[in-house]
Design a protein around this motif. Structure first.
Motif, PDB file in Angstrom:
ATOM      1  N   VAL A 278       0.857  -1.184   0.000  1.00 46.76           N
ATOM      2  CA  VAL A 278       0.000   0.000   0.000  1.00 46.76           C
ATOM      3  C   VAL A 278       0.893   1.234   0.000  1.00 46.76           C
ATOM      4  O   VAL A 278       1.881   1.307   0.736  1.00 46.76           O
ATOM      5  N   TRP A 279       0.522   2.200  -0.835  1.00 50.16           N
ATOM      6  CA  TRP A 279       1.284   3.439  -1.005  1.00 50.16           C
ATOM      7  C   TRP A 279       0.402   4.592  -0.571  1.00 50.16           C
ATOM      8  O   TRP A 279      -0.693   4.783  -1.112  1.00 50.16           O
ATOM      9  N   VAL A 280       0.836   5.350   0.432  1.00 48.00           N
ATOM     10  CA  VAL A 280       0.049   6.460   0.963  1.00 48.00           C
ATOM     11  C   VAL A 280       0.723   7.769   0.571  1.00 48.00           C
ATOM     12  O   VAL A 280       1.831   8.069   1.018  1.00 48.00           O
ATOM     13  N   ASN A 281       0.020   8.536  -0.256  1.00 47.85           N
ATOM     14  CA  ASN A 281       0.558   9.800  -0.740  1.00 47.85           C
ATOM     15  C   ASN A 281       0.031  10.927   0.146  1.00 47.85           C
ATOM     16  O   ASN A 281      -1.143  11.295   0.079  1.00 47.85           O
ATOM     17  N   SER A 282       0.881  11.453   1.003  1.00 46.16           N
ATOM     18  CA  SER A 282       0.487  12.481   1.960  1.00 46.16           C
ATOM     19  C   SER A 282       0.650  13.864   1.337  1.00 46.16           C
ATOM     20  O   SER A 282       1.743  14.231   0.892  1.00 46.16           O
TER      21      SER A 282
END
Length: 690
Positions: A278-282
């Motif tokens: 999972v990739w979380v783009n903040s």
């Protein structure tokens, strides 16, 4: 090449420069210096779609005029070559959601059409439709050109969706282009809905149609990319190699802010597909209208801390080049990214060790209660979420449509207890799975309308779950104000820690009058709505035995049923007695806590494991810096004691943020204990089992 050898199955950190067309002449080496300085190893930059940042040969692409500032005339070629020379990966951002007016006029069937025949035009760009040929066909040609020209490491699709809302928030409703009309009629045999109306079955079917269309398109895109280069990742919400989530803020977002959104998404995704990264783009700015005002460091830090604690890969996103934001905006990004980089071995092949599963039901929100159903389901699960985090109960989120699948491979057996927060809509198969889970020893806590509606959203004559202590709902009070000034009277103080018999618990919103099953133990007695003014008349004449909590044994397991919206009330009012009733019920049916601690409620604790080598990982996140919409540095917390009853022998324990070993001991009952001397924003305590 095996799946496990692909780069995205190892921890990574991304910096996204969401480029404006005027940025095509950027200094590649300068940006790469910045990326490596903050601890990132992956660069996401715009490549194609609305504007292409390379000299595309395709007639339906619009290269940036500012490419002329580059000697090569090719930003992507320059970026890939320079990044790979430094060992930095490059991800291509593509956006097929809009086209320029010249293409729209030549190909009007590519574009969105509202129910009234209007086009969706924003800043001169026309929104396209995923059902139409630009998405369905031309997007593959664009991807093919990029893959045949540049050795990019992955693709990220922006706005991969049906554009019902534009950037200003205006809702244009479902698309009525010729392709949507034809495909929807073939699928459902009825006209498209004209607006978002949860009482209209066609609108619920429209939502299904959009998911199916995007899922099919994503599958074909993934097949194309894999066919050309299996080491190129697809980042998307539908059928991806890497699942995508954006952690963001908005100036118009209602209070209170849902600060746990990042962790909620990761708990859900990592449970549904534990082997899929999972990739979380903040987002580093406050909102789309204010892209050049930096987000508060405390808020951004909570995005990032939740990401790594729950096994996600962190990313930070800005518009333009890094010099568009003050240098201090990157302090928290650098801190978390470098910690993640330097401790990557503790973020590899990690899985949740939670012993509680919370069932989340999208179908209930869509098929139950009309427009209010979404709010009733969302409020209930958010209240349960908050109650468990604040009570330091580790948990996963289990999507309801996976229940039957989970039963087949015994995944549910890893949980000592499940919580069903107003999972109103249950199919017969799902109900059977849950009953069997309890029958064979599992614990279950259900709230409000759980199991009261069938798979289509129609009311059932009885409650679907035989394992609950209520057989049927005999009456309901849920009109606005219908339960105002009602109470639940404590009848068994053991069901509300710290209470005495006769104490009162606030009850509002709704209450279900239920018929208990034989051998059910009822607790809390309903005091119906009473007079609350003037003071001289503030007393009641009636107390009843209608229960607020029903205990029931089913086979080898035990259930607790709460026939009122305890989660929604806790989400809105924050009453500690609501939290304590819920968590006590969970403790009882699940056989006790996975951990105990003296940490305050604003510390979240996440427990994970690694098999090789064998470790228990304990993340702690400090939310004390949040004050409504304001975020400051969290208050330091000292000497947090944690006790883990089910942990094996510990050979060594270390606080990675403090850089120090921790002493451990065992209680008389065999639990492992340690004390963390100091907590700022976050820490990771590693327990090596030798």
């Amino acid at each position: 090449m095996s799946t496990t050898s692909r780069w995205w199955h190892q921890p990574f950190r991304t910096h996204q420069t969401n480029l404006r067309e005027v940025d095509a002449g950027l200094d590649v080496e300068q940006v790469l210096d910045h990326i490596q300085d903050i601890g990132a190893d992956t660069w996401l930059l715009n490549t194609a779609g609305i504007v292409s940042f390379y000299p595309s040969r395709l007639a339906f692409q619009h290269p940036s005029p500012w490419l002329a500032e580059r000697p090569s005339g090719d930003l992507i070629g320059d970026a890939v070559e320079a990044a790979h020379a430094r060992g930095v990966r490059v991800l291509s951002r593509v956006d097929f959601s809009k086209v320029h007016a010249d293409l729209a006029e030549q190909h009007p069937d590519w574009c969105f059409v509202s129910a009234t025949g209007e086009r969706q035009i924003y800043n001169g760009l026309w929104s396209t439709c995923p059902s139409a040929p630009y998405y369905q066909e031309r997007s593959e040609e664009i991807l093919g050109e990029i893959l045949d020209t540049y050795p990019v490491d992955g693709f990220f699709f922006n706005w991969f969706n049906f554009s019902q809302r534009d950037y200003s928030g205006r809702n244009h409703g479902p698309c009525h282009c010729a392709h949507c009309q034809r495909r929807f009629d073939e699928r459902y045999g009825r006209p498209l809905p004209t607006r978002a109306d949860w009482d209209d079955p066609a609108y619920v079917q429209w939502l299904e149609y959009t998911r199916e269309t995007l899922g099919d398109l994503a599958g074909r895109v993934r097949k194309l990319i894999t066919g050309k280069n299996p080491d190129t990742a697809l980042i998307l919400a539908h059928d991806p190699d890497i699942t995508f989530y954006e952690a963001n803020n908005a100036v118009d977002r209602p209070q209170p802010l849902w600060i746990y959104g990042t962790g909620e998404f990761l708990r859900t995704s990592r449970t549904a597909a534990p082997d899929k990264p999972v990739w979380v783009n903040s987002v580093m700015f406050i909102d789309m209208p204010y892209r050049f005002v930096p987000e508060q460091q405390g808020h951004l830090g909570l995005y990032l801390a939740q990401t790594i604690a729950h096994g996600g890969n962190p990313s930070a996103y800005l518009v333009g080049t890094p010099d568009r934001l003050p240098a201090t905006s990157f302090d928290i990004v650098r801190d978390v990214f470098c910690f993640h980089r330097d401790n990557a071995r503790f973020y590899t092949d990690v899985r949740s060790a939670a012993e509680v599963g919370v069932v989340s039901s999208v179908r209930s929100g869509e098929r139950y209660g009309g427009p209010s159903g979404v709010d009733k389901v969302r409020g209930e699960i958010r209240g349960v979420y908050r109650a468990l985090v604040e009570s330091h109960v580790p948990f996963d989120i289990v999507l309801d449509h996976l229940l039957v699948m989970d039963a087949l491979d015994s995944t549910l057996r890893r949980y000592k207890a499940l919580v069903l927060p107003n999972v109103a809509v249950l199919s017969d198969d799902q109900a059977e799975v849950l009953d069997r889970y309890v029958e064979t020893g599992g614990g279950l806590v259900a709230t409000y309308d759980t199991g009261g509606f069938d798979a289509a959203g129609a009311p059932r004559p009885g409650i679907a779950l035989r394992s609950l202590g209520a057989a049927t709902v005999i009456d309901r009070r849920e009109a606005p104000g219908a339960m105002r000034s009602a109470y639940l009277r404590v009848t068994d103080p053991g069901d509300l820690p710290g209470a005495t018999e006769g104490d009162l618990v606030l009850l509002d919103r709704a209450y279900l009058y239920v018929e208990p099953r034989p051998d059910t133990v009822c607790s809390f007695g309903l005091v119906p709505p009473s007079r609350y003014g003037p003071p001289e008349k503030c007393y009641w004449d009636v107390e009843t035995d209608h229960p607020g909590l029903l205990w029931h044994r089913h086979g080898s397991g035990r259930t607790a049923y709460i026939p009122w919206p305890i989660g929604g009330l806790y989400d809105d009012l924050g009453r500690p007695e609501h939290r304590d009733i819920l968590v006590h019920a969970l403790d009882e049916v699940g056989g006790g806590r996975q951990l105990s601690t003296d940490a305050p409620p604003h510390v979240e604790i996440v427990v994970s494991t690694q098999d090789d080598p064998h470790r228990t990982l304990v993340h702690l996140i400090n939310y004390s810096g949040q004050r409504g919409r304001a975020f400051g540095p969290p208050l330091p917390i000292h000497d947090i004691q944690v006790e883990l009853p089910g942990v094996a022998t510990v050979a060594a324990a270390n606080s990675l943020r403090r850089g120090m070993p921790l002493e451990t001991s065992r209680t008389a009952a065999g639990a492992v204990t340690f004390t963390l001397p100091h907590l700022d924003l976050f820490d990771l305590v590693v327990l090596d089992h030798g």
